[in-house]
Design a protein around this motif. Sequence first.
Motif, PDB file in Angstrom:
ATOM      1  N   LEU A  10       0.825  -1.212   0.000  1.00 25.72           N
ATOM      2  CA  LEU A  10       0.000   0.000   0.000  1.00 25.72           C
ATOM      3  C   LEU A  10       0.856   1.257   0.000  1.00 25.72           C
ATOM      4  O   LEU A  10       0.529   2.243  -0.665  1.00 25.72           O
ATOM      5  CB  LEU A  10      -0.923   0.011   1.216  1.00 25.72           C
ATOM      6  N   ALA A  11       1.950   1.236   0.731  1.00 26.72           N
ATOM      7  CA  ALA A  11       2.814   2.409   0.823  1.00 26.72           C
ATOM      8  C   ALA A  11       3.478   2.751  -0.514  1.00 26.72           C
ATOM      9  O   ALA A  11       3.943   3.881  -0.706  1.00 26.72           O
ATOM     10  CB  ALA A  11       3.883   2.193   1.894  1.00 26.72           C
ATOM     11  N   SER A  12       3.493   1.798  -1.441  1.00 25.82           N
ATOM     12  CA  SER A  12       4.114   2.034  -2.743  1.00 25.82           C
ATOM     13  C   SER A  12       3.108   2.499  -3.799  1.00 25.82           C
ATOM     14  O   SER A  12       3.485   2.741  -4.950  1.00 25.82           O
ATOM     15  CB  SER A  12       4.799   0.744  -3.234  1.00 25.82           C
ATOM     16  N   LEU A  13       1.840   2.642  -3.423  1.00 25.87           N
ATOM     17  CA  LEU A  13       0.781   2.994  -4.365  1.00 25.87           C
ATOM     18  C   LEU A  13       0.057   4.253  -3.897  1.00 25.87           C
ATOM     19  O   LEU A  13       0.092   4.602  -2.720  1.00 25.87           O
ATOM     20  CB  LEU A  13      -0.228   1.847  -4.490  1.00 25.87           C
ATOM     21  N   THR A  14      -0.632   4.921  -4.838  1.00 29.32           N
ATOM     22  CA  THR A  14      -1.498   6.041  -4.486  1.00 29.32           C
ATOM     23  C   THR A  14      -2.861   5.825  -5.129  1.00 29.32           C
ATOM     24  O   THR A  14      -2.968   5.211  -6.203  1.00 29.32           O
ATOM     25  CB  THR A  14      -0.924   7.393  -4.952  1.00 29.32           C
ATOM     26  N   PHE A  15      -3.892   6.350  -4.466  1.00 30.62           N
ATOM     27  CA  PHE A  15      -5.263   6.116  -4.907  1.00 30.62           C
ATOM     28  C   PHE A  15      -6.053   7.418  -4.934  1.00 30.62           C
ATOM     29  O   PHE A  15      -5.789   8.342  -4.158  1.00 30.62           O
ATOM     30  CB  PHE A  15      -5.955   5.125  -3.964  1.00 30.62           C
ATOM     31  N   ASP A  16      -7.027   7.462  -5.830  1.00 30.37           N
ATOM     32  CA  ASP A  16      -7.944   8.593  -5.852  1.00 30.37           C
ATOM     33  C   ASP A  16      -8.933   8.499  -4.690  1.00 30.37           C
ATOM     34  O   ASP A  16      -9.234   9.508  -4.044  1.00 30.37           O
ATOM     35  CB  ASP A  16      -8.708   8.631  -7.180  1.00 30.37           C
ATOM     36  N   THR A  17      -9.437   7.287  -4.440  1.00 35.27           N
ATOM     37  CA  THR A  17     -10.424   7.100  -3.384  1.00 35.27           C
ATOM     38  C   THR A  17     -10.179   5.808  -2.624  1.00 35.27           C
ATOM     39  O   THR A  17      -9.918   4.769  -3.230  1.00 35.27           O
ATOM     40  CB  THR A  17     -11.859   7.066  -3.959  1.00 35.27           C
ATOM     41  N   PHE A  18     -10.246   5.895  -1.312  1.00 37.95           N
ATOM     42  CA  PHE A  18     -10.218   4.732  -0.432  1.00 37.95           C
ATOM     43  C   PHE A  18     -11.645   4.514   0.074  1.00 37.95           C
ATOM     44  O   PHE A  18     -12.214   5.377   0.737  1.00 37.95           O
ATOM     45  CB  PHE A  18      -9.273   4.993   0.742  1.00 37.95           C
ATOM     46  N   ILE A  19     -12.241   3.377  -0.246  1.00 39.17           N
ATOM     47  CA  ILE A  19     -13.549   3.012   0.302  1.00 39.17           C
ATOM     48  C   ILE A  19     -13.278   2.167   1.539  1.00 39.17           C
ATOM     49  O   ILE A  19     -12.860   1.013   1.449  1.00 39.17           O
ATOM     50  CB  ILE A  19     -14.405   2.249  -0.714  1.00 39.17           C
ATOM     51  N   MET A  20     -13.517   2.763   2.699  1.00 39.46           N
ATOM     52  CA  MET A  20     -13.099   2.179   3.968  1.00 39.46           C
ATOM     53  C   MET A  20     -14.291   1.651   4.763  1.00 39.46           C
ATOM     54  O   MET A  20     -15.241   2.382   5.026  1.00 39.46           O
ATOM     55  CB  MET A  20     -12.358   3.240   4.807  1.00 39.46           C
ATOM     56  N   SER A  21     -14.233   0.388   5.142  1.00 41.93           N
ATOM     57  CA  SER A  21     -15.195  -0.135   6.103  1.00 41.93           C
ATOM     58  C   SER A  21     -14.679   0.186   7.500  1.00 41.93           C
ATOM     59  O   SER A  21     -13.511   0.537   7.670  1.00 41.93           O
ATOM     60  CB  SER A  21     -15.363  -1.645   5.930  1.00 41.93           C
ATOM     61  N   ILE A  22     -15.550   0.077   8.503  1.00 42.27           N
ATOM     62  CA  ILE A  22     -15.109   0.457   9.843  1.00 42.27           C
ATOM     63  C   ILE A  22     -15.888  -0.304  10.903  1.00 42.27           C
ATOM     64  O   ILE A  22     -17.068  -0.598  10.733  1.00 42.27           O
ATOM     65  CB  ILE A  22     -15.256   1.990  10.056  1.00 42.27           C
ATOM     66  N   GLY A  23     -15.197  -0.625  11.999  1.00 38.71           N
ATOM     67  CA  GLY A  23     -15.843  -1.339  13.097  1.00 38.71           C
ATOM     68  C   GLY A  23     -16.635  -0.437  14.003  1.00 38.71           C
ATOM     69  O   GLY A  23     -17.646  -0.839  14.581  1.00 38.71           O
TER      70      GLY A  23
END
Length: 261
Positions: free
Chosen positions: A161-174
């Motif tokens: 993950l640290a080597s990539l970049t993203f436009d959007t992170f779709i994050m689930s959460i507890g």
Amino acid sequence: MGTADRLDLTLRLVQGADRVSVAELAQRLGVSEMTVRRDLDELEQRGFVRRVRGGAVANRTLDEDDGYAVRASWQAATKDRLGAQAAALIEPGSRVLLDAGTTTVHVAEHLAARGPLTVAALSLQAAVALADKPGIELLVVGGRSRPGERSLVGPLALRTLASLTFDTFIMSIGGVHADHGWSEFSLDDAAVKQVGLDQSARTVAVADATKLGVRAFSRVAPLEAVHEFVTDAAAGDDATHPGGPPTLRALRESGVETHLV
């Protein structure tokens, strides 16, 4: 809170703490200790927890996919609505990091219609849902498959993950709480989410109403770290979800755009 919702949250609380008392669960869930005991009995019959004096402990002898499988069948229609709304917020041509979880699998199913997209999946279930879909360039983030969840975690996942970049992170959460912010039941999952937040220009969190007002074990980030939040309309009903309305107010005050579906 419905029975299925309460069982889901009870199971997560026990798994997150390893051992939890009946009294603590009653306080966290806003129900009687008698109700908690009945729910723990039900979860024990299904093989997900083991009752001990005054409470319960997580059952670590579960089959690897059982924990995910039982939760996937709970609130499936609600999670599908959330998945459709979250997917609708993604522009074609985007680079998307898709988190693990029962809700984000529904997001994955709806993302196929939003192509072309590059999607990096943090769960084996989401990867299967997106595999071979036209217009979807699928990346499977490496790492260790966490037993009971099949979320991809650990040093390899973090380095990827640290080597990539993203436009959007779709994050689930507890859990999401007015004072505690965004939190997770697993240290491993929390660590992956923190890197995902850092590597993404925008984060859309998605979770059903039972997660509002919940303080899970490991803090992920403050409320303002997320740009948009998708949840179900029940989150605004303080009769069934007492933690919902104050959490929604705190989110809006922190600049988080909320979508209730």
